[in-house]
Design a protein around this motif. Structure first.
Motif, PDB file in Angstrom:
ATOM      1  N   ILE A   1       0.786  -1.086   0.011  1.00 57.21           N
ATOM      2  CA  ILE A   1      -0.206   0.089   0.049  1.00 57.21           C
ATOM      3  C   ILE A   1       0.867   1.061  -0.092  1.00 57.21           C
ATOM      4  O   ILE A   1       0.372   2.380   0.083  1.00 57.21           O
ATOM      5  CB  ILE A   1      -1.178   0.014   1.153  1.00 57.21           C
ATOM      6  N   GLY A   2       2.152   1.009  -0.070  1.00 57.45           N
ATOM      7  CA  GLY A   2       3.230   2.243  -0.294  1.00 57.45           C
ATOM      8  C   GLY A   2       3.535   2.935   0.993  1.00 57.45           C
ATOM      9  O   GLY A   2       3.692   4.026   1.114  1.00 57.45           O
ATOM     10  N   ILE A   3       3.368   2.230   2.152  1.00 55.80           N
ATOM     11  CA  ILE A   3       3.924   3.174   3.306  1.00 55.80           C
ATOM     12  C   ILE A   3       4.865   2.186   4.046  1.00 55.80           C
ATOM     13  O   ILE A   3       5.128   0.931   3.848  1.00 55.80           O
ATOM     14  CB  ILE A   3       2.667   3.293   4.415  1.00 55.80           C
ATOM     15  N   THR A   4       5.625   2.890   5.225  1.00 58.40           N
ATOM     16  CA  THR A   4       6.545   1.893   6.027  1.00 58.40           C
ATOM     17  C   THR A   4       5.437   0.995   6.956  1.00 58.40           C
ATOM     18  O   THR A   4       4.397   1.266   7.243  1.00 58.40           O
ATOM     19  CB  THR A   4       7.110   2.985   6.681  1.00 58.40           C
ATOM     20  N   LYS A   5       6.249  -0.031   7.596  1.00 60.46           N
ATOM     21  CA  LYS A   5       5.724  -0.966   8.517  1.00 60.46           C
ATOM     22  C   LYS A   5       5.226  -0.023   9.785  1.00 60.46           C
ATOM     23  O   LYS A   5       4.154  -0.249  10.256  1.00 60.46           O
ATOM     24  CB  LYS A   5       6.737  -2.059   8.804  1.00 60.46           C
ATOM     25  N   HIS A   6       6.317   0.914  10.143  1.00 61.94           N
ATOM     26  CA  HIS A   6       5.784   1.695  11.308  1.00 61.94           C
ATOM     27  C   HIS A   6       4.453   2.392  11.092  1.00 61.94           C
ATOM     28  O   HIS A   6       3.538   2.603  11.972  1.00 61.94           O
ATOM     29  CB  HIS A   6       6.833   2.680  11.688  1.00 61.94           C
ATOM     30  N   SER A   7       4.368   3.025   9.905  1.00 61.16           N
ATOM     31  CA  SER A   7       3.033   3.733   9.638  1.00 61.16           C
ATOM     32  C   SER A   7       1.708   2.977   9.706  1.00 61.16           C
ATOM     33  O   SER A   7       0.829   3.287  10.198  1.00 61.16           O
ATOM     34  CB  SER A   7       3.249   4.430   8.172  1.00 61.16           C
ATOM     35  N   LEU A   8       2.000   1.679   9.126  1.00 57.06           N
ATOM     36  CA  LEU A   8       1.099   0.774   9.156  1.00 57.06           C
ATOM     37  C   LEU A   8       0.485   0.525  10.599  1.00 57.06           C
ATOM     38  O   LEU A   8      -0.581   0.273  10.818  1.00 57.06           O
ATOM     39  CB  LEU A   8       1.180  -0.607   8.485  1.00 57.06           C
ATOM     40  N   SER A   9       1.567   0.113  11.292  1.00 54.96           N
ATOM     41  CA  SER A   9       1.121  -0.142  12.628  1.00 54.96           C
ATOM     42  C   SER A   9       0.402   1.101  13.393  1.00 54.96           C
ATOM     43  O   SER A   9      -0.654   0.533  14.233  1.00 54.96           O
ATOM     44  CB  SER A   9       2.474  -0.284  13.537  1.00 54.96           C
ATOM     45  N   ARG A  10       0.746   2.206  13.136  1.00 51.24           N
ATOM     46  CA  ARG A  10      -0.057   3.340  13.538  1.00 51.24           C
ATOM     47  C   ARG A  10      -1.466   3.276  13.022  1.00 51.24           C
ATOM     48  O   ARG A  10      -2.500   3.598  13.975  1.00 51.24           O
ATOM     49  CB  ARG A  10       0.489   4.691  13.312  1.00 51.24           C
ATOM     50  N   ILE A  11      -1.559   3.042  11.617  1.00 49.26           N
ATOM     51  CA  ILE A  11      -2.941   3.011  11.275  1.00 49.26           C
ATOM     52  C   ILE A  11      -3.723   1.968  11.963  1.00 49.26           C
ATOM     53  O   ILE A  11      -5.002   2.245  12.173  1.00 49.26           O
ATOM     54  CB  ILE A  11      -2.956   2.991   9.832  1.00 49.26           C
ATOM     55  N   ARG A  12      -3.279   0.652  12.005  1.00 47.37           N
ATOM     56  CA  ARG A  12      -3.982  -0.320  12.419  1.00 47.37           C
ATOM     57  C   ARG A  12      -4.447  -0.086  13.998  1.00 47.37           C
ATOM     58  O   ARG A  12      -5.525  -0.300  14.337  1.00 47.37           O
ATOM     59  CB  ARG A  12      -2.942  -1.531  12.671  1.00 47.37           C
ATOM     60  N   LYS A  13      -3.689   0.636  14.929  1.00 50.16           N
ATOM     61  CA  LYS A  13      -3.878   1.001  16.129  1.00 50.16           C
ATOM     62  C   LYS A  13      -5.005   2.125  16.211  1.00 50.16           C
ATOM     63  O   LYS A  13      -5.903   1.845  17.141  1.00 50.16           O
ATOM     64  CB  LYS A  13      -2.762   1.707  17.044  1.00 50.16           C
ATOM     65  N   SER A  14      -5.004   2.774  15.093  1.00 56.88           N
ATOM     66  CA  SER A  14      -6.053   4.134  15.326  1.00 56.88           C
ATOM     67  C   SER A  14      -7.309   3.411  14.908  1.00 56.88           C
ATOM     68  O   SER A  14      -8.371   4.032  15.114  1.00 56.88           O
ATOM     69  CB  SER A  14      -5.600   5.297  14.310  1.00 56.88           C
ATOM     70  N   ILE A  15      -7.437   2.413  13.780  1.00 53.30           N
ATOM     71  CA  ILE A  15      -8.654   2.016  13.660  1.00 53.30           C
ATOM     72  C   ILE A  15      -9.539   0.917  14.233  1.00 53.30           C
ATOM     73  O   ILE A  15     -10.456   0.406  13.863  1.00 53.30           O
ATOM     74  CB  ILE A  15      -8.731   1.493  12.109  1.00 53.30           C
ATOM     75  N   ARG A  16      -8.818   0.497  15.161  1.00 56.35           N
ATOM     76  CA  ARG A  16      -9.364  -0.533  16.222  1.00 56.35           C
ATOM     77  C   ARG A  16     -10.331  -0.138  17.072  1.00 56.35           C
ATOM     78  O   ARG A  16     -10.410   0.913  17.605  1.00 56.35           O
ATOM     79  CB  ARG A  16      -8.103  -1.401  17.048  1.00 56.35           C
TER      80      ARG A  16
END
Length: 191
Positions: free
Chosen positions: A176-191
Motif C-alpha cells: 500500500i506504499g507506506i512503512t511498516k511503522h506507519s501501518l502499525s499506527r494506522i492499525r492502532k487508530s482503526i481498532r
C-alpha cells in the motif's frame, strides 16, 4: 493430485470434455514451496505457469534505492506467471515469492503448447483468463492510489480479507506504499 480447483477455474471460461480434462491432468505436475521460497527470481526467464492450490505468493521488485516493493498478492485458485517474461522469453524484472507454504499445480511452456495444439478451445480459454486477470489487476491498482494511507489499508482489508492475517505486515505496508511503522499506527487508530 487434486486438480479439481484448476479444472473448475478453467470451466468458467469454456467447455471441456472428459478427454480434454484428462489431457490437462496428465500435463500437470505438483510442486510445493516453503514460505519465502521463490517461484521466479529477477533475471530468470519464466517458463512455467503455476496455479495455486494452497497458499499465498507475492510479486515484488527492488526500486533504484534497493527498497523492496510488493506489487501484489496472489492466493488460492489463481494462476501465477510473469506474462511478459513467459511470452517474450526475456528475463523477469521481478520476483515471485511464497509468503506462506504453498502447493501449486505447474504447467510447463511445452505442456501449454501441447494443450494449445490438441484442445481446440484452449487458446480461447487462455485469452479469456488473461483478459480477466489484466482487468482485475488494473482495477486493483486504479482503486488503490488516489486514496490516503488509511483508506488504502481499509481498501486492502475490504478487497483481500483472507490475506490480512496471512501476510506479514511489512509486505502489506510495501503493497500500500507506506512503512511498516506507519501501518502499525494506522492499525492502532482503526481498532
Amino acid at each position: 493430485m487434486n486438480s479439481e480447483p484448476l479444472i473448475n477455474y478453467l470451466l468458467q471460461f469454456g467447455s471441456l470434455n472428459q478427454q480434454q480434462i484428462d489431457l490437462i491432468n496428465a500435463s500437470l505436475t505438483v510442486r510445493n514451496y516453503k514460505a519465502d521460497a521463490y517461484f521466479l527470481k529477477a533475471g530468470q526467464v519464466s517458463r512455467e505457469i503455476g496455479f495455486i492450490i494452497k497458499g499465498v505468493v507475492r510479486v515484488c521488485y527492488y526500486d533504484n534505492e534497493g527498497n523492496e516493493i510488493t506489487r501484489y498478492f496472489i492466493d488460492e485458485n489463481n494462476f501465477l506467471v510473469d506474462i511478459e517474461s513467459y511470452n517474450a522469453g526475456i528475463p523477469s524484472i521481478g520476483y515471485v515469492q511464497a509468503v506462506t507454504d504453498c502447493e501449486m499445480l505447474i504447467l510447463s511452456k511445452q505442456a501449454m503448447e501441447n494443450l494449445s495444439n490438441t484442445i481446440i478451445v484452449w487458446d480461447s480459454i487462455v485469452h479469456k483468463m488473461i483478459a480477466k486477470g489484466l482487468s482485475e489487476k488494473v482495477a486493483r491498482i486504479s482503486l488503490m492510489f488516489p486514496k490516503d494511507a488509511t483508506e488504502r489499508y481499509l481498501f486492502f482489508l475490504e478487497k483481500f480479507p483472507n490475506l490480512a492475517n496471512r501476510v506479514p505486515l511489512q509486505y502489506i505496508a510495501s503493497y500500500i506504499g507506506i512503512t511498516k511503522h506507519s501501518l502499525s499506527r494506522i492499525r492502532k487508530s482503526i481498532r
